[in-house]
Write an enzyme that holds these catalytic residues in place. Structure first.
Site, PDB file in Angstrom:
ATOM      1  N   LYS A 151      -7.419  10.024  11.631  1.00  0.00           N
ATOM      2  CA  LYS A 151      -7.490   9.829  13.047  1.00  0.00           C
ATOM      3  C   LYS A 151      -8.636  10.460  14.094  1.00  0.00           C
ATOM      4  O   LYS A 151      -9.006   9.700  14.739  1.00  0.00           O
ATOM      5  CB  LYS A 151      -5.974  10.166  13.850  1.00  0.00           C
ATOM      6  CG  LYS A 151      -5.010   9.439  13.460  1.00  0.00           C
ATOM      7  CD  LYS A 151      -3.569   9.565  13.775  1.00  0.00           C
ATOM      8  CE  LYS A 151      -2.471   8.335  13.261  1.00  0.00           C
ATOM      9  NZ  LYS A 151      -1.254   8.892  13.080  1.00  0.00           N
ATOM     10  N   LYS A 178      -4.071  -1.132   3.684  1.00  0.00           N
ATOM     11  CA  LYS A 178      -2.657  -1.218   3.640  1.00  0.00           C
ATOM     12  C   LYS A 178      -2.538  -2.094   4.871  1.00  0.00           C
ATOM     13  O   LYS A 178      -3.415  -2.293   5.764  1.00  0.00           O
ATOM     14  CB  LYS A 178      -1.866   0.034   3.703  1.00  0.00           C
ATOM     15  CG  LYS A 178      -2.075   0.735   4.542  1.00  0.00           C
ATOM     16  CD  LYS A 178      -1.541   2.139   5.102  1.00  0.00           C
ATOM     17  CE  LYS A 178      -1.698   2.750   6.382  1.00  0.00           C
ATOM     18  NZ  LYS A 178      -0.681   3.434   6.952  1.00  0.00           N
ATOM     19  N   LYS A 188       0.043  -1.533  11.929  1.00  0.00           N
ATOM     20  CA  LYS A 188       0.173  -2.245  13.104  1.00  0.00           C
ATOM     21  C   LYS A 188      -0.931  -2.421  14.007  1.00  0.00           C
ATOM     22  O   LYS A 188      -1.063  -3.167  14.805  1.00  0.00           O
ATOM     23  CB  LYS A 188       1.296  -1.101  13.663  1.00  0.00           C
ATOM     24  CG  LYS A 188       2.623  -1.342  13.223  1.00  0.00           C
ATOM     25  CD  LYS A 188       3.586  -0.554  14.339  1.00  0.00           C
ATOM     26  CE  LYS A 188       4.496   0.333  13.509  1.00  0.00           C
ATOM     27  NZ  LYS A 188       3.799   1.890  13.506  1.00  0.00           N
TER      28      LYS A 188
HETATM   29  P1  TYM Z   1       4.811   4.131  11.045  1.00  0.00           P
HETATM   30  O1  TYM Z   1       5.174   3.836  12.395  1.00  0.00           O
HETATM   31  O2  TYM Z   1       3.315   4.353  10.773  1.00  0.00           O
HETATM   32  O3  TYM Z   1       5.322   3.572   9.990  1.00  0.00           O
HETATM   33  C1  TYM Z   1       6.810   3.139   9.988  1.00  0.00           C
HETATM   34  C2  TYM Z   1       7.421   3.071   8.690  1.00  0.00           C
HETATM   35  O4  TYM Z   1       6.590   2.052   7.587  1.00  0.00           O
HETATM   36  C3  TYM Z   1       6.133   2.549   6.702  1.00  0.00           C
HETATM   37  N1  TYM Z   1       4.870   1.820   6.468  1.00  0.00           N
HETATM   38  C4  TYM Z   1       4.534   1.279   5.110  1.00  0.00           C
HETATM   39  N2  TYM Z   1       5.156   1.312   4.026  1.00  0.00           N
HETATM   40  C5  TYM Z   1       4.537   0.523   3.141  1.00  0.00           C
HETATM   41  N3  TYM Z   1       3.221  -0.405   2.978  1.00  0.00           N
HETATM   42  C6  TYM Z   1       2.741  -0.044   4.137  1.00  0.00           C
HETATM   43  N4  TYM Z   1       1.646  -0.735   4.257  1.00  0.00           N
HETATM   44  C7  TYM Z   1       3.262   0.651   5.303  1.00  0.00           C
HETATM   45  N5  TYM Z   1       2.902   0.795   6.538  1.00  0.00           N
HETATM   46  C8  TYM Z   1       3.863   1.693   7.278  1.00  0.00           C
HETATM   47  C9  TYM Z   1       5.868   4.058   6.915  1.00  0.00           C
HETATM   48  O5  TYM Z   1       5.636   4.699   5.829  1.00  0.00           O
HETATM   49  C10 TYM Z   1       6.993   4.496   7.750  1.00  0.00           C
HETATM   50  O6  TYM Z   1       8.033   4.722   6.905  1.00  0.00           O
HETATM   51  N6  TYM Z   1       5.162   9.439  11.272  1.00  0.00           N
HETATM   52  C11 TYM Z   1       5.811   8.185  11.101  1.00  0.00           C
HETATM   53  C12 TYM Z   1       7.035   7.971  12.179  1.00  0.00           C
HETATM   54  C13 TYM Z   1       7.635   9.017  12.158  1.00  0.00           C
HETATM   55  C14 TYM Z   1       8.646   9.609  11.168  1.00  0.00           C
HETATM   56  C15 TYM Z   1       9.499  10.649  11.836  1.00  0.00           C
HETATM   57  C16 TYM Z   1       9.243   8.829   9.867  1.00  0.00           C
HETATM   58  C17 TYM Z   1       7.943   9.840  13.354  1.00  0.00           C
HETATM   59  N7  TYM Z   1       9.047  10.711  13.113  1.00  0.00           N
HETATM   60  C18 TYM Z   1      10.609  11.123  11.153  1.00  0.00           C
HETATM   61  C19 TYM Z   1      10.150   9.388   9.251  1.00  0.00           C
HETATM   62  C20 TYM Z   1      10.825  10.701   9.749  1.00  0.00           C
HETATM   63  C21 TYM Z   1       4.917   7.004  11.144  1.00  0.00           C
HETATM   64  O7  TYM Z   1       3.932   6.837  11.827  1.00  0.00           O
HETATM   65  O8  TYM Z   1       5.325   5.836  10.753  1.00  0.00           O
END
Ligand code: TYM
Length: 341
Positions: free
Chosen positions: A121, A203, A206
């Site tokens: 980031k 990957k 969003k």
């Molecule tokens: P975020 O919003 O980036 O993604 C949400 C979930 O989707 C999964 N993910 C993927 N899995 C497989 N392949 C991909 N290309 C891919 N892109 C996204 C992520 O691994 C995630 O599970 N930090 C976290 C949000 C968060 C969180 C938490 C998660 C905040 N507090 C507590 C678990 C527990 C995040 O940015 O996810």
């Protein structure tokens, strides 16, 4: 499972979150939401929209409410039942701020600076390296530990954050008293996954890589267009050849949404050098459409009833707050911050 339990801690708590920074995609579905849906019948589940985390990189809040509603609607459209789980918004759980503060005292600058997501980031946005971004893993650990969760369904990209959450939990338990179990990243019956982009580089995401990402809100024609422009090569030249990364990616996606016999047919065609990538992509596009269309249609219908979404969000916050308050009592006791006693 080789997690360490804490005597008296509940053993079946699940927690996870998704940032409302854009439309949800196939990676979010297969990395996270598919597991949420499978876990909701067997476990006590807390699933949230991580709006506070989104502020670390997206300080403009003008579109935030709509994004939060969309994430909630897409989760429900994928099969999450708000009556079975706590489906809530992170900022509604005020106890989060308190635990985040305590855990920040146990997190070291050096380890936070070394986190891969922080480094990414900083590289992408050197103008906005704020303290919230640096302590992002502490806030994430807070979200998990505030429910004393043991299982955290996430994709592979979150593995390091989970390791940090375990470290913070252990540090707290050692410095004060054992309160937190060690949370584990979780994927049903297999390794954590990373859903690749259609461009064979990186990957699905969003906010970056949009033409290579299949969103759950994409219309049929958009899906067809994105899949058909996916990169391929000139085809295998010898039997049972190794697949180039962009071809491997197409097969990975095919395995996610297509029937086994379809995958086997294309594997066979590849191995015998008779594969036509145009046919593979056509099949993949149609199977993706069959997969995404019902989710898109259902999410749109759910989104149209905002009163209902607000009701769901409120109920979720109530359930999650009870759990957070219970944990905070234990935390304050363990830290001896109970001066009236
Ligand atoms: P975020 O919003 O980036 O993604 C949400 C979930 O989707 C999964 N993910 C993927 N899995 C497989 N392949 C991909 N290309 C891919 N892109 C996204 C992520 O691994 C995630 O599970 N930090 C976290 C949000 C968060 C969180 C938490 C998660 C905040 N507090 C507590 C678990 C527990 C995040 O940015 O996810």
């Amino acid at each position: 499972m080789d997690f360490k339990n804490i005597p008296g801690a509940p053993e079946n708590i699940v927690m996870s979150g998704i940032r409302p920074t854009g439309f949800l995609h196939l990676g979010n579905y297969f990395g996270a939401m598919r597991n949420y849906v499978k876990m909701q019948d067997e476990f006590t589940c807390f699933f949230m929209v991580a709006d506070l985390h989104s502020l670390t990189t997206h300080p403009d809040t003008s579109g935030l409410k709509q994004n939060i509603y969309r994430v909630l609607a897409e989760n429900i459209a994928c099969g999450l039942d708000p009556a079975k789980v706590a489906l809530y918004c992170q900022s509604h759980i005020h106890e989060t701020a308190e635990l985040y503060l305590y855990l920040n005292m146990l997190a070291y600058k050096g380890e936070l600076e070394k986190t891969a997501t922080f480094k990414d980031k900083v590289r992408l946005n050197p103008e906005n390296v704020n303290a919230g971004l640096l302590t992002y893993p502490v806030l994430m650990a807070t979200d998990i530990l505030i429910h004393r969760a043991m299982f955290v369904p996430v994709g592979k990209d979150q593995e390091q954050h989970l390791e940090m959450a375990r470290n913070f939990a252990n540090r707290f338990n050692t410095r004060y008293e054992p309160v937190f179990p060690e949370p584990q990243a979780f994927n049903f019956n297999s390794e954590l996954i990373k859903v690749p982009g259609l461009d064979g580089a990186g990957k699905m995401s969003k906010s970056e890589n949009q033409m290579a990402t299949l969103y759950l809100a994409d219309e049929d024609e958009v899906i067809r267009k994105k899949v058909m422009r996916a990169k391929t090569d000139s085809g295998p030249t010898k039997k049972n050849d190794v697949k180039a990364p962009e071809i491997e990616n197409l097969f990975t996606l095919l395995k996610l949404v297509s029937k086994t016999d379809v995958v086997e047919k294309f594997e066979h065609d590849f191995n015998t050098c008779t594969i036509r990538y145009g046919d593979l992509k056509k099949q993949l596009a149609e199977d993706m459409i069959q997969f995404i269309r019902p989710i898109r249609q259902s999410a749109n219908a759910i989104l149209a009833d905002e009163d209902n979404l607000r009701k769901i969000m409120k109920q979720g916050a109530e359930k999650a707050t009870i759990s957070a308050m219970n944990t905070m009592k234990l935390v304050r006791e363990a830290m001896k911050l109970n001066y009236f006693k």
